[in-house]
Design an enzyme around this catalytic site. Structure first.
Site: not given
Length: 453
Positions: A155, A278
């Site tokens: 999880h 980027s």
């Protein structure tokens, strides 16, 4: 100018490979259809349906370079028939004495379904080869990092320790199951289609089964034994396998995507020279390949869904689902070929930071020992009572105690016991499981051919 981004000169490298496009593109499709038409003529000649000279002339002229493809396209539009334009163009190319024998007794599906089986053989071969390359790299990682300890995560949160080699072995084992599926599926998928109008082979009289058997043999395909004009499970199964394969590759990519995050930093994609992460944030090193594997998997699943919907057909021919296959199956194949190549590149350049893995595991104050501590306490207190006591004890972690200190403070272990329990990460049977996967895969690879089927 193309309207599909998958064919864009700028972006097509993201959505397919040149090798797959050669099979699935317009020229590849035309070659495949003509190959089937030639095989049909040869089978018909061998069984006495048409003259041998006619079959020879059809084979001689059934070449893309000998056909007027503009005329074929015009006739396709004019007749509103999927195959008649090509047949008329071929009839124009062959000598007069052979024209009446072109495509005799066949229908569109006889050609397209059989050509699809030939295509699946080629795409399946690409998948087999690339999956074996991926498996080999994963086995190398499993061996090299057999003892590289890291945090197991459930999880999204740190759990008991595992090894990275065990994680890589899990991926390899899943890839091996896909190879098994490819091997097992070949006899089902690689079959010809010859049925005529409704599948009864009535055009050929008593020779129908013999013509079909010879036709399939000409192409190296199996004889299905019965026409399958509206039985569309074969293509659907192959597409679903591609979706499963891409799902596995996306699982691997997703793990790299998460573990490359700077705050974790356990894995990293290669960053080739010239790569720009980027334009506005030059410091970034984005997990482009890992991310793209998920994108490709989504698209393959969507196309596989279209293929599955087409299984519900009516009567002896139903163009609705069948023609949807013309779009969905090539797309699934092309995208899957891209995913396989992206995965090969990702794994070839993958950086594993073992020190970061150890550091991240230690960062949690030893609390990942909880499952091992539970195993030790359960015989003393009972499993449920031991779990309750440990949960109460480890709640003290918020107060800044290490796991060792919390175990002692709660009175569950002596200082010596707690120190021994937390001294070294316990990865259970991870190494043994990884070793088993490697041995099993090596044995399978040694016994199987390098090419499929």
């Amino acid at each position: 100018m193309t309207t599909r981004i998958t064919d864009s000169a700028f972006y097509q490298h993201l959505w397919g490979t040149a090798e797959a496009r050669d099979v699935l593109g317009e020229q590849g499709r035309l070659r495949g259809w003509l190959e089937v038409i030639v095989a049909l003529a040869r089978a018909q000649a061998a069984t006495g349906v048409i003259p041998a000279d006619a079959a020879r002339l059809i084979a001689e002229h059934a070449q893309p370079g000998r056909l007027d493809l503009g005329y074929a396209a015009e006739q396709t539009r004019q007749t509103s028939h999927s195959m008649l334009g090509l047949i008329r163009a071929l009839q124009e190319a062959v000598p007069d004495e052979a024209r009446q024998y072109v495509y005799a007794g066949a229908t569109v599906q006889d050609v397209t379904d059989t050509a699809t089986a030939v295509t699946l053989r080629r795409i399946g071969g690409i998948a087999w080869r690339d999956l074996r390359r991926i498996e080999e790299r994963l086995l190398e990682l499993a061996v090299a990092h057999r003892s590289t300890v890291m945090a197991g995560r459930t999880h999204g949160q740190p759990g008991s320790p595992v090894t990275f080699g065990w994680k890589a072995a899990s991926w390899a084992d899943e890839v091996r199951r896909h190879l098994d599926r490819l091997r097992e599926g070949a006899p089902r998928w690689l079959v010809g289609q010859l049925g005529g109008g409704v599948g009864s082979l009535v055009f050929y009289g008593e020779r129908g089964a013999a013509v079909r058997a010879r036709f399939c043999a000409e192409l190296g395909l199996a004889d299905p034994g019965i026409s399958w004009l509206t039985a569309r499970d074969r293509g659907a199964e192959f597409a679903q396998l591609l979706a499963l394969i891409c799902g596995t590759l996306a699982r691997i990519g997703g793990e790299v995507y998460e573990l490359q995050r700077p705050e974790i930093g356990e894995l990293a994609e290669a960053s080739p020279a010239g790569t720009v992460g980027s334009i506005t944030m030059p410091h970034k090193r984005n997990p482009e390949a890992s991310e793209h594997l998920d994108t490709l998997a989504r698209l393959v699943r969507a196309n596989a869904g279209v293929m599955t919907e087409g299984v519900a057909q009516q009567h002896e021919r139903d163009g609705r689902g069948w023609k949807a296959e013309w779009v969905a199956l090539p797309e699934a194949c092309l995208l899957a070929a891209a995913a396989l190549q992206v995965a090969i590149g990702l794994l070839a350049g993958l950086t594993v930071d073992a020190e970061a893995m150890r550091r991240n595991l230690a960062r949690h104050g030893g609390y990942p020992v909880s499952e091992r501590a539970l195993a030790v306490l359960a015989p003393r207190l009972g499993a449920r009572r031991a779990q309750e006591r440990l949960q109460a004890a480890f709640g003290a972690g918020a107060a800044g105690l290490t796991a060792e200190q919390a175990l002692v403070t709660a009175g569950l272990f002596s200082p010596a016991e707690a120190r021994e329990l937390t001294a070294q990460p316990d990865t259970g049977s991870c190494q043994d499981m990884a070793d088993l996967v490697v041995r099993r895969a090596r044995a399978a690879r040694a016994a199987e051919p390098e090419e499929w089927p």
